[in-house]
Design a protein around this motif. Sequence first.
Motif, mmCIF file in Angstrom:
data_model
loop_
_atom_site.group_PDB
_atom_site.id
_atom_site.type_symbol
_atom_site.label_atom_id
_atom_site.label_comp_id
_atom_site.label_asym_id
_atom_site.label_seq_id
_atom_site.Cartn_x
_atom_site.Cartn_y
_atom_site.Cartn_z
ATOM 1 N N VAL A 28 1.001 -1.010 0.078
ATOM 2 C CA VAL A 28 -0.083 -0.015 -0.033
ATOM 3 C C VAL A 28 0.923 1.252 -0.149
ATOM 4 N N LYS A 29 0.253 2.397 -0.401
ATOM 5 C CA LYS A 29 1.384 3.474 -0.549
ATOM 6 C C LYS A 29 1.881 4.060 0.988
ATOM 7 N N THR A 30 0.916 3.538 1.839
ATOM 8 C CA THR A 30 1.377 3.917 3.372
ATOM 9 C C THR A 30 2.727 3.102 3.651
ATOM 10 N N PHE A 102 -2.903 -4.841 7.340
ATOM 11 C CA PHE A 102 -3.545 -3.849 8.090
ATOM 12 C C PHE A 102 -4.814 -3.182 7.037
ATOM 13 N N TYR A 103 -4.148 -2.982 5.815
ATOM 14 C CA TYR A 103 -5.314 -2.644 4.842
ATOM 15 C C TYR A 103 -5.681 -3.815 3.947
ATOM 16 N N PRO A 106 -9.372 -8.356 -0.672
ATOM 17 C CA PRO A 106 -9.218 -9.663 -1.338
ATOM 18 C C PRO A 106 -8.255 -9.633 -2.558
ATOM 19 N N GLU A 107 -8.041 -8.367 -3.073
ATOM 20 C CA GLU A 107 -7.135 -8.402 -4.198
ATOM 21 C C GLU A 107 -5.666 -8.274 -3.605
ATOM 22 N N ARG A 108 -5.668 -7.669 -2.513
ATOM 23 C CA ARG A 108 -4.171 -7.826 -1.878
ATOM 24 C C ARG A 108 -3.527 -9.003 -1.350
ATOM 25 N N GLU A 109 -4.683 -9.831 -0.810
ATOM 26 C CA GLU A 109 -4.557 -10.994 -0.298
ATOM 27 C C GLU A 109 -4.039 -11.961 -1.454
ATOM 28 N N SER A 141 -8.788 -3.513 14.273
ATOM 29 C CA SER A 141 -8.376 -3.178 13.013
ATOM 30 C C SER A 141 -8.541 -4.560 12.307
ATOM 31 N N ASN A 142 -8.092 -4.582 11.032
ATOM 32 C CA ASN A 142 -8.156 -5.366 10.254
ATOM 33 C C ASN A 142 -7.043 -6.469 10.468
ATOM 34 N N ARG A 143 -5.936 -5.925 11.126
ATOM 35 C CA ARG A 143 -4.854 -6.710 11.740
ATOM 36 C C ARG A 143 -5.186 -7.819 12.506
ATOM 37 N N GLY A 144 -6.596 -7.530 13.333
ATOM 38 C CA GLY A 144 -6.993 -8.385 14.274
ATOM 39 C C GLY A 144 -7.647 -9.503 13.642
#
Length: 251
Positions: A28-30, A102-103, A106-109, A141-144
Amino acid sequence: MVPKNHPRYHSLYYRSLLERGVDEGIVVKTGLIAHGRGEAFDYLIGEKTQGFARKAIEAAAALLLLAGYPVVSVNGNVAALVPEDAIMLAKELDTAVEINLFYRTPEREEAIYERLRGIDDGMRILGASGSATYRIPGLESNRGLVDPRGIAKADVVLVPLEDGDRTEKLRDIGKNVITIDLNPLSRSARFADITIVDNIVRCLPLLTQKVKQLKHADEEELVEIVNNYDNKGILKEALTFISKRLLDMEL
Ligand code: PTJ
């Protein structure tokens, strides 16, 4: 194309991996901002694996070998910078890697899964295709979200490159956490059982090497290494090293 004799070649090379990771939907950009923070701390430790990191690497290897079920957590930056090394470590430990984002989309996974699968199609890769369904208590958060077959079940988790509250929450539910973070002040660095203050591109191969080396040690020796390790002391060593280096620096 960066010439190999450029004084900042390595730094530019790893930046280019992250840039490509963004184009491929892995980073991700961050993640670029996170990398910049890491680079700044790498400057401060002299862009070398220092003694405090070597001690942490040894303790981390011992703890991973003592674990019943260790898992290597992989985020976007890790997948772009050191996918081969993450897989090699997991293989040496005969365990799985788990995609944790964190972000999360489905596409990143999928993109990260494909990157890892492309390196080793026999590797056990968890946390993809919607399989991260267990929520770490107290982590919104999604990290959870973690895989019930992976981090949720693990007793030792390697959590590299993240400054957040997952380490703390994982420890709350009884896991041992090892982190890799160039910033000795980050939340993850302070809450982990073992913090390797080093660049992941340098220390992950060293960690795998140490695991190989200690694999034949007896349990007593491994327990002694872990028991003698003091994470607060190591973080203090890192901070003292940085302060002294700055004071002694000649321009
Ligand atoms: O891929 P996602 O969706 O999970 O998102 C990934 C990022 C990296 C954006 C996210 O996980 C994140 O937590 O970023 P932070 O909060 O900036 O934390 C990253 C930490 O890793 C910082 O403390 C940096 O100092 C450190 N860091 C960055 N690059 C390296 C590093 N530590 C070791 N080696 C590096 N190469």
